[in-house]
Enzyme design. Structure first.
Site, mmCIF file in Angstrom:
data_model
loop_
_atom_site.group_PDB
_atom_site.id
_atom_site.type_symbol
_atom_site.label_atom_id
_atom_site.label_comp_id
_atom_site.label_asym_id
_atom_site.label_seq_id
_atom_site.Cartn_x
_atom_site.Cartn_y
_atom_site.Cartn_z
ATOM 1 N N CYS A 85 0.854 -1.184 0.000
ATOM 2 C CA CYS A 85 0.000 0.000 0.000
ATOM 3 C C CYS A 85 0.890 1.234 0.000
ATOM 4 O O CYS A 85 1.891 1.270 0.724
ATOM 5 C CB CYS A 85 -0.896 -0.019 1.238
ATOM 6 S SG CYS A 85 -2.013 1.376 1.357
ATOM 7 N N HIS A 126 -9.267 -4.238 -1.081
ATOM 8 C CA HIS A 126 -8.226 -3.471 -0.378
ATOM 9 C C HIS A 126 -8.720 -2.048 -0.127
ATOM 10 O O HIS A 126 -8.590 -1.527 0.997
ATOM 11 C CB HIS A 126 -6.940 -3.465 -1.214
ATOM 12 C CG HIS A 126 -5.821 -2.688 -0.616
ATOM 13 N ND1 HIS A 126 -4.762 -3.292 0.024
ATOM 14 C CD2 HIS A 126 -5.595 -1.352 -0.543
ATOM 15 C CE1 HIS A 126 -3.926 -2.353 0.457
ATOM 16 N NE2 HIS A 126 -4.415 -1.160 0.118
ATOM 17 N N GLU A 127 -9.291 -1.423 -1.156
ATOM 18 C CA GLU A 127 -9.733 -0.035 -1.015
ATOM 19 C C GLU A 127 -10.948 0.090 -0.093
ATOM 20 O O GLU A 127 -11.046 1.040 0.686
ATOM 21 C CB GLU A 127 -10.007 0.591 -2.387
ATOM 22 C CG GLU A 127 -8.841 0.554 -3.358
ATOM 23 C CD GLU A 127 -7.488 0.957 -2.777
ATOM 24 O OE1 GLU A 127 -7.436 1.757 -1.826
ATOM 25 O OE2 GLU A 127 -6.471 0.461 -3.289
#
Length: 136
Positions: A85, A126-127
């Site tokens: 990230c 993930h977001e």
């Protein structure tokens, strides 16, 4: 506008507030910032640019898709993944799902529902984790 990437884990750990039509500019800032970081990033959430709003953007097979108020309504085919990230150092292991169904609003705040799979589904998860204050 290209924004700086937030690395403040206390800020990133907050649950995002719902997005409204007044937040459309944040979506454009996400698009500009992701474009500027496209060599090392395939998706972003608003908190990554310092905005505590439920907005994400991701590379959807070569074009960027912005989602306002995304929610995963169905998931299947769990697997273990390792992700990095821009807001965090290194990579970390996490659980993901190979197939997901997402409900969100587009730039006109029309509700959309779509199934995603594979790499695109992993990016979206993930977001959305960012929107929930979950750090990998």
């Amino acid at each position: 506008m290209i924004r700086d990437i937030c690395k403040d884990e206390a800020f990133l750990a907050q649950k995002a507030e719902p997005a409204t039509k007044e937040d459309l500019g944040i979506g454009q800032d996400l698009r500009d910032t992701l474009t500027a970081n496209k060599e090392q990033c395939v998706g972003m959430a608003a908190n990554m640019i310092g905005e505590n709003k439920r907005i994400i953007i991701f590379d959807d097979d070569g074009k960027y898709t912005v989602m306002y108020n995304p929610v995963i309504v169905k998931m299947s085919d769990p697997y273990e993944a390792e992700e990095g990230c821009l807001s965090l150092t290194g990579t970390r292991k996490t659980k993901r799902f190979g197939k997901i169904k997402v409900k969100w609003q587009n730039e006109k705040f029309q509700t959309r529902i779509k199934n995603f799979s594979g790499w695109t589904a992993q990016i979206i998860q993930h977001e959305i984790d960012h929107c929930e204050g979950i750090l990998i």
